[in-house]
Design an enzyme around this catalytic site. Structure first.
Site, short mmCIF file in Angstrom:
data_model
loop_
_atom_site.label_atom_id
_atom_site.label_comp_id
_atom_site.label_asym_id
_atom_site.label_seq_id
_atom_site.Cartn_x
_atom_site.Cartn_y
_atom_site.Cartn_z
N GLY A 1 38.39 39.56 51.25
CA GLY A 1 37.94 38.52 52.38
C GLY A 1 36.39 38.96 52.78
O GLY A 1 36.04 38.66 54.19
N ILE B 1 46.49 27.50 43.67
CA ILE B 1 45.82 26.02 43.26
C ILE B 1 46.63 25.19 44.14
O ILE B 1 47.85 25.10 44.11
CB ILE B 1 46.15 25.74 41.82
CG1 ILE B 1 45.71 26.81 40.92
CG2 ILE B 1 45.62 24.38 41.48
CD1 ILE B 1 44.14 26.86 40.79
N ASN C 1 35.62 24.88 48.48
CA ASN C 1 35.69 26.29 47.72
C ASN C 1 34.74 26.76 47.44
O ASN C 1 33.49 26.06 46.95
CB ASN C 1 36.80 26.01 46.48
CG ASN C 1 36.96 27.46 45.61
OD1 ASN C 1 37.39 28.26 46.28
ND2 ASN C 1 36.65 27.04 44.57
N HIS D 1 32.92 29.05 44.42
CA HIS D 1 33.34 29.76 43.11
C HIS D 1 32.08 30.51 42.70
O HIS D 1 30.75 30.19 42.95
CB HIS D 1 33.36 28.39 42.16
CG HIS D 1 33.80 28.84 40.76
ND1 HIS D 1 35.11 29.29 40.38
CD2 HIS D 1 33.05 28.89 39.44
CE1 HIS D 1 35.02 29.42 39.18
NE2 HIS D 1 33.81 29.40 38.49
C1 GRF Z 1 35.21 37.14 44.80
O1 GRF Z 1 35.39 37.36 43.46
C2 GRF Z 1 34.38 35.90 44.81
O2 GRF Z 1 33.49 35.69 43.82
C3 GRF Z 1 35.32 34.71 44.84
O3 GRF Z 1 36.73 35.39 45.34
C4 GRF Z 1 36.55 36.90 45.02
C5 GRF Z 1 36.83 37.82 46.20
O4 GRF Z 1 36.16 37.09 47.49
N1 GRF Z 1 35.02 33.88 45.57
P1 GRF Z 1 36.53 37.88 49.09
O5 GRF Z 1 35.62 39.11 48.96
O6 GRF Z 1 37.96 37.95 49.11
O7 GRF Z 1 35.85 36.95 49.83
#
Ligand code: GRF
Length: 190
Positions: free
Chosen positions: A12, A89, A104, A106
């Protein structure tokens, strides 16, 4: 004021960047709710710490998580759905009902290094294997093609000769936080 729902699966940190940006009045919106695909996601702790209602909609408990999520979003009059490290998804009615309202983040420069199986550390492994000189992150609209929706914003980082997937992931993640907040600002101010 934009009502935002954030979908998460992991730590998160992207969610935290939105929470912080709203607190600092960089974004004029409210996170109405957080939906996690996993009850173990640390993102749920962040929700609790910030008194944001949360739901766990996991494949184990729901036959069709996408439809369940869609109903929650409708019931809460959500204006913008942010997938922030969300590993599920989305498919079916949610994509029509919230067309151009789901974004989203990415961890690569789409359209390269996207699509099924391209998530988390796998992305950075592929970038290094391809001997790319740069990488980065992309915020895009979500449609029925995994990581295929219209690109909103990208941030770039150099790939360094001694990079490992972890060191590259760390550099990209820092830019994700900036990119996601900037993209939400763009959408909520337009
Ligand atoms: C990370 O690998 C990020 O690149 C992708 O989701 C993963 C976890 O992100 N977007 P977060 O720390 O849970 O936001």
């Amino acid at each position: 004021m934009f009502k935002i729902a954030v979908l998460v699966s992991g730590g998160g940190t992207n969610l935290q960047s939105i929470i912080d940006a709203i607190k600092q009045k960089q974004i004029n919106a409210k996170i109405e709710l957080i939906i996690s695909s996993s009850r173990n996601a640390y993102a749920l702790e962040r929700a609790k710490d910030n008194r944001i209602p949360s739901f766990v909609i996991s494949k184990k408990d729901f036959a069709n998580p996408s439809d369940e999520i869609c109903n929650i979003l409708i019931n809460h009059n959500i204006d913008l759905v942010v997938l922030a490290g969300y590993l599920g998804i989305l498919h079916g009615k949610i994509l029509q009902r919230f067309k151009n309202k789901i974004i989203n983040i990415h961890p690569a420069l789409l359209p390269k290094f996207g699509g099924p199986g391209m998530y988390g550390i796998h992305v950075h492994e592929a970038v290094l294997l391809a001997h790319e000189k740069e990488s980065g992150c992309t915020v895009h609209y979500v449609d029925d093609e995994v990581d295929g929706g219209k690109i909103i914003l990208q941030k770039r980082v150099p790939v360094l000769p001694d990079d490992t997937p972890d060191s590259l992931a760390k550099r990209v993640l820092t830019q994700e936080h900036i990119c996601l907040v900037e993209a939400i600002k763009k959408i909520t101010n337009d």
